[in-house]
Design an enzyme around this catalytic site. Structure first.
Site, PDB file in Angstrom:
ATOM      1  N   SER A 132       0.844  -1.185   0.000  1.00  0.00           N
ATOM      2  CA  SER A 132       0.000   0.000   0.000  1.00  0.00           C
ATOM      3  C   SER A 132       0.881   1.236   0.000  1.00  0.00           C
ATOM      4  O   SER A 132       2.017   1.204   0.489  1.00  0.00           O
ATOM      5  CB  SER A 132      -0.888   0.014   1.250  1.00  0.00           C
ATOM      6  OG  SER A 132      -1.582   1.249   1.371  1.00  0.00           O
ATOM      7  N   TYR A 145      -1.862  -0.558  10.480  1.00  0.00           N
ATOM      8  CA  TYR A 145      -1.960  -0.860   9.056  1.00  0.00           C
ATOM      9  C   TYR A 145      -0.703  -0.412   8.327  1.00  0.00           C
ATOM     10  O   TYR A 145      -0.121  -1.168   7.530  1.00  0.00           O
ATOM     11  CB  TYR A 145      -3.188  -0.176   8.470  1.00  0.00           C
ATOM     12  CG  TYR A 145      -3.440  -0.511   7.020  1.00  0.00           C
ATOM     13  CD1 TYR A 145      -3.966  -1.745   6.660  1.00  0.00           C
ATOM     14  CD2 TYR A 145      -3.176   0.411   6.009  1.00  0.00           C
ATOM     15  CE1 TYR A 145      -4.212  -2.065   5.336  1.00  0.00           C
ATOM     16  CE2 TYR A 145      -3.420   0.106   4.677  1.00  0.00           C
ATOM     17  CZ  TYR A 145      -3.934  -1.124   4.346  1.00  0.00           C
ATOM     18  OH  TYR A 145      -4.174  -1.440   3.032  1.00  0.00           O
TER      19      TYR A 145
END
Length: 248
Positions: A132, A145
Site C-alpha cells: 500500500s 496498518y
C-alpha cells in the site's frame, strides 16, 4: 486481457482474498490470460475454485499451499492480497487488535511464502505482495496498518534477495485509492459523498481514483516472464498522488 495474450497458459496461481475487490480483479485477469486460478479467503467464492481459509490462524497458510499442490500439482504465481484495516491511534489500540492485524497482513504472507518456496523453486515462479502507499506514507489513525504494509514491502525485498538466484522473483505493488466496494461504503458514510468524491479526485494528478483492474494489470505484468528482470521492487500505483505536493 489485451490482444488475446495468454501469458499464463498452463500455469497455476493462488490469490488470497480473491473473492472481492482488488483480489477479484487480479484473479480474473490471471484467469483471462490462461491461468488456473485458486483463491483463498474466509467464506466461499462463487466465481473461482477456492480454499476456505482464515489467515489469522497461523496453520492456515501451509494448509492452503498444500491444498493447491494437491489439486493442481504445481504453483507458479502467489499473490498475497488478503488483508484488513482497523483504524486507531497507537495509544487507543489494544495489543490483541495489533496482533491480529500483524497476523493477517504480515505474518500470513510470510507463512504463505515460506510454504510456497519449494514449489515456486520448481516452477521458477513469481510472488506479488499487495502492499500500500501506506507502507510509504500514512493516513491518520493507521499506525498498525501502515506498519504491516511497510513490513510487507521489506519482506518483499528480503525474499527477492534470498531467492532470486533460484529463479523466484518477488515484487510488491503499493496501491493508492482504489474504487472497491469497501471504499465506496466509506465514501457513502460521509454527509456529502459527492463532495468527498470530487475532493479525492483532485489529489490525483491523473484526475481520477483507481480501479481494481488498474492494479490487476500491473500484477499480471509483474507475474509474467515479461518482467523477468524485475525483482525486489515496490511499484506505486496511485495516479500520481504520492508525488503531488499539497497546496496551502
Amino acid at each position: 486481457m489485451s490482444g488475446g495474450n495468454m501469458r499464463f497458459a498452463g500455469k497455476v496461481a493462488l490469490v488470497t482474498g480473491g473473492r472481492m475487490g482488488i483480489g477479484q480483479a487480479i484473479a480474473r485477469r490471471l484467469r483471462d490470460e490462461g491461468a488456473r486460478v485458486i483463491t483463498a479467503q474466509r467464506g466461499r467464492d462463487a466465481e473461482f475454485e477456492a480454499i476456505e481459509a482464515d489467515f489469522a490462524d497461523p496453520d492456515c497458510p501451509a494448509v492452503a499451499i498444500a491444498e493447491v499442490i494437491a489439486r493442481a500439482g504445481r504453483l507458479d504465481v502467489l499473490v498475497n492480497n488478503a488483508g484488513f484495516m482497523q483504524e486507531a491511534r497507537a495509544e487507543d489500540m489494544s495489543l490483541s487488535d495489533w496482533n491480529r492485524m500483524i497476523a493477517i497482513n504480515l505474518t500470513a504472507p510470510f507463512l504463505l511464502i515460506k510454504a510456497a518456496l519449494p514449489h515456486l523453486r520448481e516452477s521458477r515462479g513469481a510472488i506479488i505482495n499487495i502492499g500500500s502507499i501506506e507502507g510509504i506514507g500514512c493516513n491518520p489513525h493507521h499506525a498498525a496498518y501502515s506498519a504491516t504494509k511497510a513490513g510487507l514491502h521489506g519482506l518483499t525485498r528480503a525474499i527477492a534477495v534470498d531467492h532470486g538466484a533460484e529463479g523466484i522473483r518477488c515484487n510488491a505493488v503499493a496501491p493508492g485509492w482504489i474504487d472497491t466496494d469497501l471504499a465506496e461504503a466509506y465514501i457513502d458514510s460521509f454527509p456529502d459523498p459527492a463532495a468527498f468524491r470530487a475532493g479525492i479526485a483532485r489529489i490525483h494528478p491523473v484526475g481520477r481514483t483507481g480501479k481494481p483492474e488498474d492494479v490487476a494489470a500491473l500484477v499480471a505484468w509483474l507475474a509474467s516472464e515479461e518482467a523477468g528482470f524485475v525483482a525486489g521492487q515496490v511499484w506505486t500505483i496511485d495516479g500520481g498522488r504520492m508525488v503531488q505536493l499539497s497546496l496551502p
